[in-house]
Each structure stands twice: as C-alpha cells, then as structure tokens.
Design an enzyme around this catalytic site. Structure first.
Site, short mmCIF file in Angstrom:
data_model
loop_
_atom_site.label_atom_id
_atom_site.label_comp_id
_atom_site.label_asym_id
_atom_site.label_seq_id
_atom_site.Cartn_x
_atom_site.Cartn_y
_atom_site.Cartn_z
N SER A 1 0.86 -1.20 0.00
CA SER A 1 0.00 0.00 0.00
C SER A 1 0.89 1.24 0.00
O SER A 1 2.09 1.16 0.28
CB SER A 1 -0.90 0.00 1.24
OG SER A 1 -0.09 0.15 2.40
N ASP B 1 -0.79 -1.41 -4.13
CA ASP B 1 -2.17 -1.63 -3.69
C ASP B 1 -2.81 -0.27 -3.37
O ASP B 1 -2.23 0.53 -2.63
CB ASP B 1 -2.10 -2.51 -2.42
CG ASP B 1 -3.44 -3.04 -2.00
OD1 ASP B 1 -4.31 -3.23 -2.86
OD2 ASP B 1 -3.61 -3.28 -0.78
N HIS C 1 -11.19 -7.27 -3.20
CA HIS C 1 -10.48 -6.67 -2.06
C HIS C 1 -11.23 -7.04 -0.79
O HIS C 1 -12.36 -7.53 -0.84
CB HIS C 1 -10.46 -5.14 -2.20
CG HIS C 1 -9.42 -4.65 -3.16
ND1 HIS C 1 -8.29 -4.00 -2.75
CD2 HIS C 1 -9.34 -4.77 -4.50
CE1 HIS C 1 -7.55 -3.71 -3.80
NE2 HIS C 1 -8.16 -4.17 -4.89
N ASN D 1 -7.43 -10.40 -2.41
CA ASN D 1 -6.53 -9.61 -1.55
C ASN D 1 -6.69 -9.95 -0.08
O ASN D 1 -7.81 -9.94 0.45
CB ASN D 1 -6.86 -8.12 -1.69
CG ASN D 1 -6.40 -7.54 -3.01
OD1 ASN D 1 -6.14 -8.26 -3.95
ND2 ASN D 1 -6.30 -6.24 -3.06
P1 13P Z 1 -8.48 -7.38 4.11
O1 13P Z 1 -8.61 -6.24 5.08
O2 13P Z 1 -9.75 -8.17 4.04
O3 13P Z 1 -7.32 -8.25 4.38
O4 13P Z 1 -8.29 -6.75 2.65
C1 13P Z 1 -7.02 -6.47 2.15
C2 13P Z 1 -7.08 -5.69 0.89
O5 13P Z 1 -8.08 -5.56 0.23
C3 13P Z 1 -5.83 -5.07 0.46
O6 13P Z 1 -6.00 -4.31 -0.69
O1 G3H Z 2 -6.49 -2.47 1.58
C1 G3H Z 2 -5.39 -2.27 1.93
C2 G3H Z 2 -4.58 -2.82 2.98
O2 G3H Z 2 -5.30 -3.32 4.03
C3 G3H Z 2 -3.46 -1.89 3.34
O3 G3H Z 2 -3.69 -1.10 4.43
O4 G3H Z 2 -2.85 1.23 3.98
O5 G3H Z 2 -2.94 0.31 6.31
O6 G3H Z 2 -1.25 -0.55 4.69
P1 G3H Z 2 -2.62 0.04 4.87
ZN ZN Z 3 -7.96 -3.38 -0.75
#
Ligand code: 13P
Ligand code: G3H
Ligand code: ZN
Length: 331
Positions: free
Chosen positions: A72, A104, A233, A276
């Site tokens: 991310s 991501d 996701h 994901n």
């Molecule tokens: P979760 O919070 O369900 O693990 O989703 C992760 C996600 O979509 C990352 O892009």
């Molecule tokens: O959907 C995304 C992930 O859960 C990433 O989360 O931005 O806190 O790393 P984050």
């Molecule tokens: Zn996501």
C-alpha cells in the site's frame, strides 16, 4: 566529486530505476490468463517489513503458487523506497517463481508512476470514490503510462466499506453497478477490475455468519466481461482461532468476522482471479507476538517473537493458498 563516489552514484541511480524484470518479477497478464482458465485465484498478500515479505515468499515456494506481493502507499512510506527495493532485490526472485510486485490502492497518477519507475510490475489506481467520468479519466491515464512499461493495471468500480485502513470511506459502501463495467473497461484499457460485492477491508466484515456476498452482481459482471480478470479486495477470512489467541493474551478484538472459505472458492469460479488478503496476516502477526511475549515474560530479544510471527504468517499463507485460492502447484 571523488571518482569513486561518482561511479557509486551512477550505479545507484541506475539500480534505483531498474525495471521489474531485473528483479525477477513478472506482471500479472499470464497469471490471470491461467487463473481464469483453470478457475483459481492468485493471492495478493500485503507486506510491510522483512518478516511479512519473507513469510509470503516462503509460502509461495512451499506451495508452488504464483503470488502477488502487495504494497500500500502507507506501507511504501513506512519501509522507504530504498529498503523496499533492497529487500525485493535481496529476495533473489526468479521469473520462473511467478511473483508480481503490486502497488495496492494507488490514489493518484503520481503514486502509480512512482511505483512503476521504482520497478513494480503491477499497479492499482483506486479512483473508486470519484465520479464515473473522473474514475475513467484517471484510470486511463495510469493504464497508458503502465502499458508503456509493460506493467499491469487494476482499477476499481464500486465502493468497499471498511473502518480499519485508509483505503475505504468509512462504513459507506456501494456495490459495483454491472451496467457500468463494459464502458469502464473499454474506455480505460485497464487489465483487471476490482469490484464491490459485499467484501470490506478490516476485521469486521459481517454482522451475521450467514451473510452472503452478492453473487448475482458478480455473475452479471462476469457475463458482461467474459474472460476478464476480476479482483476481490477486503477478502480476509479472519480465522477465529487467531482472534481467540489475541484476546487470550491481552488483546481486545470483538465481533471480528471475515468472508467464509466456501464463498471465496465460489467466486474463483466466476472470473475472480485475484483475492486480496492483509488483515489475516496482521492478525497472525499480532497473535504470535502477543503469545510469545506473554509466555516468555523475561525475553527481550525481538528475533524470538518475530520468528514466531513469521512462522505463523507463513502457515496462514500456505493454508489460504490451499483452501481458498486454489493456486497450489499452479506455477
Ligand atoms: P483485508 O482487510 O480483508 O485483508 O483486505 C485487504 C485488501 O483488500 C488489500 O487491498
Ligand atoms: O487495503 C489495503 C490494505 O489493508 C493496506 O492497508 O494502507 O494500512 O497498509 P494500509
Ligand atoms: Zn484493498
């Protein structure tokens, strides 16, 4: 400038902007073709440090599964570009491993361009909170830049709910409108589409155990986009045994509930070829660290509790590759 320093600077600049093939990475094109044809999903696991990265790669190796390493924007900031790319280079990935490095939830053209220039092989532009026209405009701009570098692009239509990250707009959600998907994909040229059919980010996805994803919407989308890669996701399973360990050793997580295995498997039969998962590894990491510290109160060597976290996360990835993704032995 000292001659030696100058040479180092040139090598450094060259390495910094190396493209993904030089890291042994692949883009997602062939992965998704095979996944759709053979009805499985490639897992996208999020990483943010050495332990999470190594756990995911180990699981991919054990199961012979293709894997998408998802980062991310906030994880990128946390690691810093040089450490992130240094770890990827250090992992000595080979193109035959079928590993993609994916941004991501990129929120801007600049974020996606930056990732591509660093050596990512796939990017997501998440403009799902914008109007359809603005979403199309931004996703198209990213796809054009990405394709010049042979990088795959994912975009999103519809809004996911979720309260535990920065990538969703609170508790508000709206399902993907199937009537928009053909226009969106044709107008943008993106390679895969993330859709909202009832999944959500974080550990609190459902209020009841019998809550179903909107398979009617998924079926409609899959019919309108035959053979086109779809992405889920917010698809963590939230294993209750991990929540129990966390709470047993001092945590306070209540009402956590994920998407069940059967529903996720069903989605992989309907062109969902990327799933994901982030929260499950976060839970595994936290459960292992809490347990290890609590059972060894005199320990203050982080390598001990981080090893426990790494082993637990590897096991979670292996389990989910086998029971949810169906991607075992698909390299
Ligand atoms: P979760 O919070 O369900 O693990 O989703 C992760 C996600 O979509 C990352 O892009
Ligand atoms: O959907 C995304 C992930 O859960 C990433 O989360 O931005 O806190 O790393 P984050
Ligand atoms: Zn996501």
């Amino acid at each position: 400038m000292d001659k030696k320093i100058k040479i180092y600077a040139i090598i450094y600049e060259k390495e910094k902007f190396m493209k993904y093939t030089e890291f042994g990475l692949v883009n997602t094109t062939d992965m998704f073709c095979d996944a759709i044809r053979n009805k499985y999903a490639v897992p996208a696991f999020n990483f943010y440090n050495m332990e999470t990265l190594d756990a995911i790669l180990k699981a991919a190796h054990i199961t012979h599964s293709p894997v998408i390493l998802a980062v991310s924007e906030s994880a990128m900031k946390y690691m810093g570009d040089d450490i992130l790319i240094g770890m990827i280079r250090g992992a000595q990935i080979s193109t035959s491993d079928k590993i993609a490095l994916h941004l991501d939830h990129g929120h801007s053209f600049d974020a996606c361009r930056h990732a591509i220039d660093l050596g990512f092989s796939s990017v997501m532009i998440d403009a799902s909170h914008l109007s359809l026209d603005e979403n199309i405009k931004l996703s198209k701009q990213v796809a054009e830049y990405a394709h010049k570098h042979n990088v795959s692009t994912e975009a999103e239509l519809g809004l996911l709910a979720g309260t535990e990250d920065e990538n969703t707009s609170g508790t508000q959600s709206s399902f993907t409108n199937p009537a928009d998907v053909e226009t969106f994909v044709n107008a943008t040229g993106v390679d895969s589409l993330a859709i909202a059919i009832g999944t959500s980010h974080g550990a609190h996805k459902r209020t009841r155990n019998d809550q179903e994803l909107r398979f009617d919407i998924l079926a409609d989308i899959a019919q309108r986009l035959p053979g086109f890669p779809l992405v889920l996701h917010g698809a963590s399973n939230i294993p209750q045994k991990l929540v129990t360990i966390i709470n047993e050793f001092g945590g306070k997580i209540s009402g956590a509930r994920g998407i069940d295995t059967v529903q996720l498997r069903r989605a992989t039969n309907m062109n969902v070829c990327k799933i994901n998962v982030d929260s499950d590894l976060r839970l595994g990491f936290t459960a292992a660290v809490r347990k290890s510290l609590s059972e060894n109160p005199t320990n203050f060597n982080p390598r001990d509790f981080l090893s426990a976290a790494r082993t637990t996360m590897t096991q979670i990835c292996v389990d989910e590759i086998k029971s949810i993704m169906g991607s075992e032995n698909k390299i």
